[in-house]
Design an enzyme around this catalytic site. Structure first.
Site, PDB file in Angstrom:
ATOM      1  N   HIS A  23       0.813  -1.209   0.000  1.00  0.00           N
ATOM      2  CA  HIS A  23       0.000   0.000   0.000  1.00  0.00           C
ATOM      3  C   HIS A  23       0.853   1.268   0.000  1.00  0.00           C
ATOM      4  O   HIS A  23       0.525   2.242  -0.664  1.00  0.00           O
ATOM      5  CB  HIS A  23      -0.906  -0.028   1.226  1.00  0.00           C
ATOM      6  CG  HIS A  23      -1.955   1.029   1.227  1.00  0.00           C
ATOM      7  ND1 HIS A  23      -3.181   0.844   0.623  1.00  0.00           N
ATOM      8  CD2 HIS A  23      -1.973   2.275   1.741  1.00  0.00           C
ATOM      9  CE1 HIS A  23      -3.905   1.929   0.786  1.00  0.00           C
ATOM     10  NE2 HIS A  23      -3.198   2.818   1.449  1.00  0.00           N
ATOM     11  N   HIS A  53     -10.302   3.233  -1.483  1.00  0.00           N
ATOM     12  CA  HIS A  53     -10.486   2.832  -0.088  1.00  0.00           C
ATOM     13  C   HIS A  53     -11.297   1.545  -0.071  1.00  0.00           C
ATOM     14  O   HIS A  53     -12.365   1.473   0.528  1.00  0.00           O
ATOM     15  CB  HIS A  53     -11.143   3.951   0.714  1.00  0.00           C
ATOM     16  CG  HIS A  53     -10.399   4.273   1.969  1.00  0.00           C
ATOM     17  ND1 HIS A  53     -11.004   4.705   3.113  1.00  0.00           N
ATOM     18  CD2 HIS A  53      -9.080   4.204   2.259  1.00  0.00           C
ATOM     19  CE1 HIS A  53     -10.082   4.894   4.044  1.00  0.00           C
ATOM     20  NE2 HIS A  53      -8.913   4.605   3.552  1.00  0.00           N
TER      21      HIS A  53
END
Lengths: 82, 722, 227
Positions: free
Chosen positions: B39, B85
C-alpha cells in the site's frame, strides 16, 4: 408473554465519537465543566417470548445482527418483566 | 516480534539488516512493515507505472507528490488525484467510504489547493450483502462530502459477482489553487518545527494499510481487525480551512497529510523528499487514549490530521490561524540536517532510521516488458455472437439492467451543487464546472468499466483512457492530465501480475497515442478473498480545460427535424463485453479500440465547436446506441421523440455494440454535410434518424418498433419490469 | 446596505451566500460565530452547512453560539430582518426564533434535487414576489422535514406564516411534490422579520447553474425586487 426490552447501543471505548466531542465543547462553552461526552442510541422493543431467557436471547440476536454494528459498537440489554 | 508479523519477507528483512548495519528493534520493524507494505511502497506496481507518460504542456507537478498539478490557465492551477479505499469499505462501508473521501481531500489540500469537486467510481457485487455494502458506501461518501461542503459532481458504478467480497471505492478529488500558492512536501529545512494539526491520535486502524490493504482477505484477517477509523467531516472542514489559510501566508516550508501508516509515512516521506532528517518527541503528540505506546502512536491511522513544517521565525504568524479555526495542534519535533528519523519519548530514543532506507529502499518487483509485448500481439478472438432478430423486450432489459439504468438513487444522496459552480452535474456523462474569475472552466470525467478488462486487460486499459479522453473531446475541452486508479488481486500470483501488466500497458499505450499525461494515481492490490480476485479494474479520471463552460455542447437534441448522426470508427460491430452480451450470452473479450482512428474522431469533434453553428453530441457507452439514444430522448423536451433506422440483418449488433469511439451527433440538416467533411476519410458518419414531434422512440429494423416515452422513463429509472 | 453572513464552525454555504449577496450589489460582512454584537448590520443571513457537523441535531449546537444572543435581542426589538437558509433555518428553529422543527427526511436519506415551490404568502418586507409565484430552487439536506406540534399548523396558515410550499411546476401542492416528508409540503416559514427556508436560493443565481429564481428570491428579501 410480552416483554419490554431496552437495547442501549454505544460506541466502543476506543472508537472516536466526533458528535460527543462537539457536544462536550458546546456544553463547556455554556459553562458546564465537562470531562467526556459519548453519544449512544436507545432502542425500545416490545415483543412476545416464552420466558425471560428467550426474550434476552432474542434481543441479543437482534442486537448482534442489526441494532448494533459489531465493528464500531457495543450494546447492553435491559429486560423488564411483564 | 518477527519480520513476518509486520508483513515483511525474508529478502526484505535482509536488505533492512544490511542497510542499517544491525537488526531493527520492534518499533523500527513496525515502521518498515508499514512503509514497505504494498500500500505504501507500490513495490509490485512501481516498475509497471514507469511506463505511463508524465510529461505534458500543462503539467506542473507529476507523480510523487500528494497529488498531480496541471495549469488551467495563467492564473489557476488544478490539483487532482484518485485514491481507493476498497478494503476499509468492505470492513465498515460507511466509515470506510467516508474516510476515503476525507483522505483524498487532504491530499489535494496538502498541495495548497481548495477542493472544488469530488467524483467516485464504485464497484459492487451482486449477492445479498452487496446492496447493504452499496447503501453504506453511498451513505459514507455523502456524509463526508456533503458535510465538508465539496460537491460530488460525477461518477460511475458497475456490478459483478467478482466484487461480492471486494467492493471497489475509488474517489477522485479536484482542487484549484492560484499560481503562487503551490506548496509540497519537498521544502522542509533544518531547524523548522514539525507541527501536527487535527484530531488527537487514537488507536485507530493500526496496520490497516500494511496488513488489511496488502494481504488477501480470509478468516485469518478477522482477529487483525483494528479499531476502525471514524471520519469526522466537521474536523476535516476546520482542518481544511486552517491548512489553506496557513498555506496562503507563504510562510510554510512544507505540508504533508497523514494517511495510511499515519505519522510514520508522513514524516518519512517528508524527510526523504526534502533530503533531511527529523526528531519526533512522541510525548508531544496529543493522544485520545491513555497509555499509547510509541508503536501505536507512530502507526495510528487516526483521520483528519495534517503535518506542517514551519520555521521558528514564521510559527508566530501561523499559530493564531490554527487557533482561530479551533484545530488542536502541537509542535512535535524539528527538522535536522543529519539524515536520520529519530523517535523519542520522554528523552529515550525509541527508533533511529535514515529516511532514505525507510522511504526509498524497498525493493520493487521488476516489470516484464516481454509480457506486455506478448499481450499486445495476442489479440483475443472476438465473439461470433450475432443474434438475428431484434426483440424490443431485450432492448428494455438492457436499458433497465444494473449496468445501464439511472443512477439517481445514488447521486441524489450527494450534494452536487454546493459552491455554485456545477453547470453539468451527475445527470450527464461528465461534469462541467465554471471557475469563478476565469473564462475557462473544468471538464471532469471518471470512468473505467471492469467488464472491458475482464477477458483482455490490455483492451480494458485502452478503452478506459479512450472513453474519458473522448468525453472531453466531445466538449472541445483540452485534456490537461489523467489520474489512474488501478485495482487488482494478489500480485504474487503470476496470472494476476500478468493481468496487471496488460492493464497498465493498455493505459500507457492509449496515453501515448492521445498524447495525454498521467500525473498521479493509486494502486490497490490484494483485492482478493479466499482466492477469488476481482477483474483487473482501472478507473481513469480526466481533468480538462473547457473553453465555454457556461455553454456546454448539449448532449441531447432540442428541436424537431434535427438529424441524428452516428459516428463509428470502423471495424466489426462486435458485441464483445457489452451489456447485451452479459445478459444474453457469455462475457467475452472487449474488441480492442482502434486508437488511431478514434484519435481522428476526437480531433473532428474537437474542431466542431468552431466550425459548426450548433449541434449536440453524446458518446455511446454501456448498452450501446439504444441506451445512448434513450438517454438523449429522456433529456429532450417531452414533446419530442426520435426515429432511428438500423440495418435489419444486423440490427442487434448495431444497436448494442459498445465498441469504443462511437458517438451520436444531433445537428441541423443543413450543417450535417459540414460535419461529415470534418470527419475526414475512413471514419463512418451516417445519418441514422431524426428528431420527431411524437415524443416516443421508434426503432426501424425492417419493421418499426415503437417505445413509449413513459415506458422508457420507468425502465431507465426503476429497472426492467420495475 | 450591509448584509451580515454568520459563519459558524462547519458552515459551508457561507462563501456561496456572500457571493450571491455581492452579485446583487450589496456589501456582505462575514461574521464569525463568537461575535457578540450586530452593530452596523442592516440585514442578517444564517447560511447553510453543517454547523458543528450537524451532530446531536442539526442546528442544535450552533443555536447556543455566542452570536445567537445578539440575534435573539435584535429579533425581539423587531429591527433586524433575518434569513435562515437550510442549516440556518434549522438553527433559527432550534433557538426558538421560528416555530417548529426540522426532522430527518422521510426517506432517511440526504437528498439533493431541484424542486418547484409556490409562494403561499408573501412575508413582511419582501418586494417583487406575489402569492402563487412558482420558484425552482435546489434542496440539499438530510433533516428537512418541517414538523410542528399537533394543532399548530392551522394557526401558522391563518397567520400567513407558511410562505413557501413544495409544489409542481404549475404551483399545485400535493403529496407527489413533497421531497422530504414536510408537513403540508412546507419549505419555508416566517415570523415577523425572521424568515427560514430549506431550499438554497444562493445556488440558483444564473440559468446556466439551473435556475435564476434564487436571485429573484434574494432580491425580494432585500426589498429590491420588482414584478
Amino acid at each position: 408473554m410480552t416483554y419490554d426490552v431496552v437495547v442501549n447501543v454505544s460506541l466502543k471505548e476506543a472508537v472516536l465519537d466526533p458528535a460527543g466531542q462537539q457536544v462536550a465543547r458546546v456544553l463547556h462553552n455554556m459553562g458546564y465543566a465537562m470531562e467526556d461526552v459519548r453519544i449512544g442510541k436507545q432502542i425500545k422493543l416490545r415483543f412476545q417470548a416464552a420466558d425471560l431467557t428467550e426474550a434476552k436471547e432474542n434481543a441479543r440476536q437482534m442486537a448482534e445482527k442489526l441494532l448494533a454494528n459489531p465493528v464500531l459498537e457495543t450494546y447492553e440489554i435491559l429486560v423488564t418483566e411483564p | 516480534m518477527n519480520f513476518r508479523d509486520v508483513g515483511l519477507t525474508q529478502e526484505e528483512f535482509e536488505i533492512i539488516q544490511s542497510q542499517l548495519g544491525r537488526n531493527p528493534n520492534d518499533l523500527e520493524l513496525g515502521l518498515f512493515g508499514v512503509l514497505w507494505s504494498e500500500h505504501c511502497s507500490y513495490k509490485s506496481s512501481k516498475s509497471l507505472l514507469s511506463w505511463l507518460p508524465h510529461e505534458g504542456r500543462a503539467v506542473v507537478q507529476g507523480p510523487g507528490e500528494n497529488a498531480g498539478v496541471v495549469a488551467l490557465n495563467d492564473r489557476l492551477h488544478v490539483a487532482f488525484k484518485v485514491e481507493s479505499h476498497n478494503h476499509p469499505s468492505y470492513v465498515e462501508p460507511v466509515q470506510g467510504a467516508a474516510t476515503g473521501v476525507g483522505g483524498i481531500l487532504r491530499d489535494i489540500i496538502a498541495m495548497g489547493a481548495r477542493p472544488v469537486a469530488l467524483a467516485d467510481s464504485l464497484r459492487f457485487g451482486t449477492d445479498n450483502s452487496a446492496a447493504i455494502i452499496q447503501n453504506g458506501v453511498v451513505e459514507g461518501i455523502g456524509r463526508y462530502g456533503n458535510a465538508i461542503g465539496i460537491p460530488t459532481v460525477t461518477g460511475e458504478v458497475a456490478y459483478s459477482s467478482v466484487y461480492d467480497k471486494n467492493p471497489l471505492v475509488n474517489v477522485m478529488a479536484v482542487g484549484l489553487l492560484p499560481l503562487d500558492r503551490g506548496v509540497n512536501a519537498q521544502g522542509a529545512r533544518p531547524g523548522s518545527y514539525l507541527v501536527l494539526l487535527g484530531q488527537p491520535t487514537g488507536r485507530d486502524g493500526i496496520h490497516g494499510a500494511s496488513l488489511l490493504a496488502s494481504q488477501d482477505f480470509g478468516d485469518a484477517t478477522e482477529h487483525m481487525r483494528p479499531t476502525v477509523q471514524v471520519g469526522d467531516p466537521f474536523m476535516g472542514k476546520m482542518l481544511m480551512e486552517a491548512t489553506l489559510a496557513a498555506i496562503a501566508t507563504h510562510k510554510l516550508d512544507a505540508v504533508q497529510d497523514l494517511g495510511a501508516a499515519g505519522l510514520t509515512s508522513s514524516v518519512a516521506e517528508l524527510c526523504y523528499r526534502s533530503g533531511v532528517g527529523a526528531t519526533i518527541r512522541l510525548e508531544e503528540v496529543p493522544c485520545r487514549e491513555q497509555g499509547m505506546t510509541p508503536y501505536e502512536i507512530m502507526l495510528s491511522e487516526t483521520q483528519e490530521r495534517m503535518l506542517l513544517v514551519v520555521s521558528p521565525d514564521n510559527w508566530p504568524g501561523i499559530e493564531p490561524i490554527v487557533q482561530h479555526w479551533e484545530v488542536p495542534y502541537s509542535v512535535i519535533g524539528e527538522i535536522m540536517d543529519e539524515p536520520h528519523l529519530v523517535i523519542t519519548m520522554r528523552g529515550d530514543i525509541h527508533a533511529m532510521v535514515p529516511p532514505e532506507i525507510l522511504a526509498g529502499s524497498c525493493p520493487s518487483r521488476p516489470a516484464r516488458s516481454e509480457w506486455a509485448n506478448e499481450i499486445r500481439q495476442n489479440v483475443p478472438h472476438l465473439t461470433s455472437f450475432r443474434p438475428l432478430t431484434f426483440d424490443p423486450e431485450q432492448a428494455l432489459a438492457v436499458l433497465g439492467s444494473v449496468d445501464c439504468r439511472s443512477r439517481h438513487r445514488i447521486f441524489e444522496r450527494y450534494d452536487s451543487m454546493i459552491l455554485a459552480n456545477t453547470v453539468w452535474g451527475p445527470l450527464h456523462d461528465l461534469a462541467i464546472l465554471r471557475t469563478k474569475g476565469s473564462k475557462e472552466g473544468l471538464a471532469i470525467a471518471l470512468s473505467g468499466p471492469g467488464r472491458y478488462a475482464a477477458r483482455d486487460p490490455y483492451s480494458g486499459g485502452l478503452a478506459a483512457v479512450s472513453r474519458v479522453v473522448g468525453l472531453l473531446a466531445a466538449q472541445g475541452a483540452d485534456v490537461l492530465g489523467l489520474t489512474d486508479g488501478i485495482n487488482a488481486g494478489n500480485p504474487d500470483k503470476e496470472r494476476v501480475f500478468r493481468e496487471l501488466t496488460g492493464l497498465i500497458a493498455g493505459v500507457a499505450d492509449a496515453c501515448n497515442i492521445f498524447a495525454v499525461p498521467v500525473t498521479g494515481g493509486n494502486v490497490s492490490l490484494h483485492n482478493e478473498t479466499e482466492g477469488d480476485s476481482i477483474w483487473p479494474t482501472v478507473v481513469i479520471g480526466a481533468v480538462g480545460r473547457h473553453h465555454h463552460p457556461l455553454e456546454p455542447v448539449p448532449d441531447s437534441p432540442w428541436q424537431e427535424g434535427m438529424d441524428i448522426v452516428r459516428i463509428y470508427p470502423g471495424g466489426d460491430w462486435s458485441l464483445g463485453a457489452s451489456v447485451f452480451e452479459l445478459l444474453f450470452s457469455q462475457l467475452s473479450a472487449y474488441p480492442r479500440p482502434d486508437l488511431e482512428r478514434i484519435r481522428r474522431v476526437y480531433q473532428a469533434l474537437d474542431e466542431a465547436w468552431n466550425k459548426i453553428p450548433s449541434y449536440g453530441v453524446r458518446m455511446i457507452g454501456a448498452g450501446g446506441l439504444f441506451v445512448a439514444a434513450t438517454k438523449a430522448l429522456l433529456a429532450m423536451p417531452a414533446s419530442l421523440g426520435m426515429e432511428i433506422s438500423v440495418s435489419p440483418d444486423d440490427a442487434v449488433r448495431q444497436l448494442f455494440s459498445e465498441v469504443s469511439g462511437q458517438f451520436l451527433i444531433f445537428c441541423d440538416p443543413q450543417a450535417t454535410p459540414r460535419l461529415m467533411e470534418l470527419l475526414g476519410p475512413g471514419i463512418a458518419g451516417e445519418i441514422i434518424g431524426s428528431v420527431t414531434p411524437d415524443s416516443n422512440l421508434v426503432i426501424r429494423a425492417g419493421r418499426a418498433h415503437r417505445f413509449e416515452r413513459t415506458k422508457l422513463d420507468r425502465t431507465f429509472r426503476f429497472g426492467y419490469g420495475g | 446596505m450591509k448584509v451580515g453572513v454568520i459563519i459558524f464552525p462547519g458552515s459551508n454555504c457561507d462563501r456561496d451566500t456572500i457571493e450571491a449577496v455581492e452579485r446583487l450589489g450589496m456589501e456582505a460582512i462575514p461574521l464569525w460565530y463568537t461575535r457578540k454584537s450586530l452593530t452596523g448590520i442592516d440585514r442578517l443571513i444564517l447560511p447553510g452547512g453543517f454547523s458543528y457537523g450537524d451532530y446531536l441535531r442539526s442546528g442544535a449546537l450552533a443555536a447556543q453560539a455566542p452570536i445567537m444572543e445578539a440575534v435573539e435581542q435584535a429579533v425581539s426589538r423587531q429591527e433586524l430582518p433575518v434569513l435562515g437558509i437550510c442549516n440556518g433555518f434549522q438553527i433559527l428553529c432550534e433557538r426558538g426564533l421560528l416555530p417548529g422543527a426540522l426532522r430527518p427526511n422521510s426517506s432517511g436519506e440526504f437528498r439533493c434535487t431541484w424542486e418547484y415551490m409556490r409562494i403561499t404568502s408573501v412575508p413582511r418586507g419582501f418586494a417583487g414576489l406575489k402569492e402563487g409565484d412558482v420558484l425552482r430552487l435546489p434542496i440539499a439536506h438530510h433533516e428537512g422535514a418541517y414538523a410542528v406540534q399537533p394543532g399548530q399548523l392551522q394557526s401558522l396558515f391563518e397567520n400567513h406564516q407558511i410562505f413557501l410550499q413544495y409544489s409542481d411546476e404549475t404551483g399545485s401542492v400535493h403529496a407527489l411534490t413533497n421531497p422530504n416528508g414536510a408537513v403540508a409540503n412546507v419549505a419555508g416559514i416566517s415570523q415577523g422579520l425572521v424568515v427560514g427556508l430549506m431550499p438554497h436560493p444562493e445556488r440558483a443565481m444564473a440559468s446556466y447553474l439551473g435556475s435564476s429564481d434564487g436571485q429573484r428570491f434574494l432580491k425580494a428579501w432585500l426589498g429590491e425586487g420588482s414584478q
